[in-house]
Design a protein around this motif. Sequence first.
Motif, PDB file in Angstrom:
ATOM      1  N   CYS A   1       0.830  -1.207   0.000  1.00  0.00           N
ATOM      2  CA  CYS A   1       0.000   0.000   0.000  1.00  0.00           C
ATOM      3  C   CYS A   1       0.864   1.257   0.000  1.00  0.00           C
ATOM      4  N   ASP A   2       1.946   1.236   0.763  1.00  0.00           N
ATOM      5  CA  ASP A   2       2.859   2.374   0.796  1.00  0.00           C
ATOM      6  C   ASP A   2       3.509   2.578  -0.566  1.00  0.00           C
ATOM      7  N   ALA A   3       3.889   1.478  -1.231  1.00  0.00           N
ATOM      8  CA  ALA A   3       4.494   1.584  -2.562  1.00  0.00           C
ATOM      9  C   ALA A   3       3.525   2.210  -3.554  1.00  0.00           C
ATOM     10  N   VAL A   4       2.254   1.829  -3.473  1.00  0.00           N
ATOM     11  CA  VAL A   4       1.245   2.402  -4.376  1.00  0.00           C
ATOM     12  C   VAL A   4       1.048   3.882  -4.068  1.00  0.00           C
ATOM     13  N   HIS A   5       0.978   4.219  -2.785  1.00  0.00           N
ATOM     14  CA  HIS A   5       0.804   5.622  -2.403  1.00  0.00           C
ATOM     15  C   HIS A   5       1.986   6.465  -2.886  1.00  0.00           C
ATOM     16  N   ARG A   6       3.196   6.001  -2.637  1.00  0.00           N
ATOM     17  CA  ARG A   6       4.393   6.805  -2.933  1.00  0.00           C
ATOM     18  C   ARG A   6       4.737   6.837  -4.411  1.00  0.00           C
ATOM     19  N   ASN A   7       4.542   5.729  -5.104  1.00  0.00           N
ATOM     20  CA  ASN A   7       4.951   5.669  -6.506  1.00  0.00           C
ATOM     21  C   ASN A   7       3.829   6.045  -7.466  1.00  0.00           C
ATOM     22  N   LEU A   8       2.673   5.431  -7.291  1.00  0.00           N
ATOM     23  CA  LEU A   8       1.594   5.656  -8.242  1.00  0.00           C
ATOM     24  C   LEU A   8       0.751   6.886  -7.900  1.00  0.00           C
ATOM     25  N   LEU A   9       0.166   6.916  -6.700  1.00  0.00           N
ATOM     26  CA  LEU A   9      -0.747   8.006  -6.360  1.00  0.00           C
ATOM     27  C   LEU A   9      -0.048   9.362  -6.334  1.00  0.00           C
ATOM     28  N   LEU A  10       1.131   9.418  -5.714  1.00  0.00           N
ATOM     29  CA  LEU A  10       1.830  10.704  -5.642  1.00  0.00           C
ATOM     30  C   LEU A  10       2.234  11.181  -7.033  1.00  0.00           C
ATOM     31  N   THR A  11       2.690  10.272  -7.889  1.00  0.00           N
ATOM     32  CA  THR A  11       3.056  10.655  -9.255  1.00  0.00           C
ATOM     33  C   THR A  11       1.842  11.176 -10.015  1.00  0.00           C
ATOM     34  N   ARG A  12       0.698  10.537  -9.850  1.00  0.00           N
ATOM     35  CA  ARG A  12      -0.521  11.004 -10.525  1.00  0.00           C
ATOM     36  C   ARG A  12      -0.940  12.379 -10.005  1.00  0.00           C
ATOM     37  N   GLN A  13      -0.751  12.613  -8.721  1.00  0.00           N
ATOM     38  CA  GLN A  13      -1.092  13.925  -8.159  1.00  0.00           C
ATOM     39  C   GLN A  13      -0.132  15.002  -8.671  1.00  0.00           C
ATOM     40  N   VAL A  14       1.135  14.654  -8.803  1.00  0.00           N
ATOM     41  CA  VAL A  14       2.096  15.598  -9.371  1.00  0.00           C
ATOM     42  C   VAL A  14       1.741  15.888 -10.829  1.00  0.00           C
ATOM     43  N   LEU A  15       1.342  14.871 -11.561  1.00  0.00           N
ATOM     44  CA  LEU A  15       0.950  15.068 -12.959  1.00  0.00           C
ATOM     45  C   LEU A  15      -0.308  15.942 -13.062  1.00  0.00           C
ATOM     46  N   GLN A  16      -1.214  15.840 -12.102  1.00  0.00           N
ATOM     47  CA  GLN A  16      -2.378  16.714 -12.097  1.00  0.00           C
ATOM     48  C   GLN A  16      -1.958  18.172 -11.941  1.00  0.00           C
ATOM     49  N   VAL A  17      -0.924  18.401 -11.117  1.00  0.00           N
ATOM     50  CA  VAL A  17      -0.391  19.760 -10.969  1.00  0.00           C
ATOM     51  C   VAL A  17       0.184  20.234 -12.298  1.00  0.00           C
ATOM     52  N   VAL A  18       0.897  19.343 -12.991  1.00  0.00           N
ATOM     53  CA  VAL A  18       1.478  19.697 -14.289  1.00  0.00           C
ATOM     54  C   VAL A  18       0.371  20.037 -15.290  1.00  0.00           C
ATOM     55  N   ILE A  19      -0.703  19.269 -15.255  1.00  0.00           N
ATOM     56  CA  ILE A  19      -1.807  19.507 -16.195  1.00  0.00           C
ATOM     57  C   ILE A  19      -2.499  20.841 -15.920  1.00  0.00           C
ATOM     58  N   SER A  20      -2.634  21.179 -14.647  1.00  0.00           N
ATOM     59  CA  SER A  20      -3.376  22.400 -14.285  1.00  0.00           C
ATOM     60  C   SER A  20      -2.497  23.648 -14.242  1.00  0.00           C
ATOM     61  N   THR A  21      -1.184  23.474 -14.136  1.00  0.00           N
ATOM     62  CA  THR A  21      -0.264  24.606 -14.043  1.00  0.00           C
ATOM     63  C   THR A  21       0.670  24.615 -15.242  1.00  0.00           C
ATOM     64  N   PRO A  22       0.678  25.661 -16.035  1.00  0.00           N
ATOM     65  CA  PRO A  22       1.600  25.722 -17.173  1.00  0.00           C
ATOM     66  C   PRO A  22       3.045  25.519 -16.712  1.00  0.00           C
ATOM     67  N   THR A  23       3.722  24.564 -17.331  1.00  0.00           N
ATOM     68  CA  THR A  23       5.090  24.258 -16.939  1.00  0.00           C
ATOM     69  C   THR A  23       5.898  23.872 -18.162  1.00  0.00           C
ATOM     70  N   GLY A  24       7.176  23.624 -17.940  1.00  0.00           N
ATOM     71  CA  GLY A  24       8.041  23.195 -19.020  1.00  0.00           C
ATOM     72  C   GLY A  24       8.194  21.689 -19.010  1.00  0.00           C
ATOM     73  N   PRO A  25       9.346  21.174 -19.433  1.00  0.00           N
ATOM     74  CA  PRO A  25       9.536  19.724 -19.516  1.00  0.00           C
ATOM     75  C   PRO A  25       9.295  19.022 -18.178  1.00  0.00           C
ATOM     76  N   PHE A  26       8.751  17.799 -18.263  1.00  0.00           N
ATOM     77  CA  PHE A  26       8.514  16.979 -17.078  1.00  0.00           C
ATOM     78  C   PHE A  26       9.411  15.752 -17.136  1.00  0.00           C
ATOM     79  N   VAL A  27      10.065  15.453 -16.016  1.00  0.00           N
ATOM     80  CA  VAL A  27      10.957  14.293 -15.934  1.00  0.00           C
ATOM     81  C   VAL A  27      10.528  13.443 -14.748  1.00  0.00           C
ATOM     82  N   PHE A  28      10.348  12.153 -14.971  1.00  0.00           N
ATOM     83  CA  PHE A  28      10.011  11.217 -13.898  1.00  0.00           C
ATOM     84  C   PHE A  28      11.180  10.266 -13.683  1.00  0.00           C
TER      85      PHE A  28
END
Length: 270
Positions: free
Chosen positions: A102-129
């Motif tokens: 559950c921690d792995a899903v929270h830290r790797n998947l959910l947090l990354t998706r939340q960061v990507l939501q920020v990228v989608i809603s906030t104009p930004t430059g290149p994204f690196v994962f």
Amino acid sequence: MIRHAVVTGAGLPVVRPFVFELLREQPKSLALCSDLTDLGKAHEVFQDFQQLQAPHTKLDFCSFSGSRECASLEAALSKRQGCLLFHGQTRRSQSLAQANPCDAVHRNLLLTRQVLQVVISTPTGPFVFLSSDLALQTHTVLGASLAAAEASVLEAAALLPGLPMTVVRFPRSLDPIQEEGLPIDRAWRQDSAAQAAVHAITANRQRVVLSWPDPLGSPQQTQSQPLAQAVHAPRQPLVDWLQAVSTPLQAYDNSVVSQTLLQLWRDPSA
């Protein structure tokens, strides 16, 4: 040329070489976002980066330990129009991921998706994962969670046409979090691999997956593949899977989450 950059997971050992390489690009500003809940770790991270010789770069620090602090990440991005966002705050230990899926899903998947939501809603430059070559081992909890995070990047790429997006599959043989098998000269190899990755990111702003065919032989020799070819979608849409396991995730039912996570990547004919 990188004018501004924001880095998450800046306090993690695997991310630090990338911070040094970004500073060599002499950006005007660099925001270092890290888990500052541990005051001792926060002080260590602060001291390390304050001593960097970066006269041309304004260094900022912000706390970023999870989804509740995405607002601080959004604020850092909004102040730096067109900046590069380097997301490195992930769980990378095989044993910890296996012990707590559950921690792995929270830290790797959910947090990354939340960061990507920020990228989608906030104009930004290149994204690196910052991922790992362990993402190819989808029969493990760590690999499956990282593969799902990579698939989330691919999903976001479809919503952001034209935005450069890079997945860096850093070699597990050079990752200091791994429990065994690290080469004696891993510090030099880490720095060399990070240097090669940052050079590739700045020189080729497309949608690619960077990997290392032979990190123990030549850490500066990277391989580039189109994002759409190198990253595969799971058997079930991630949004549907996350909805189905929302209750087990909240209850930290590791058995259910682990079983269904691995089924996302299992070949039904096997």
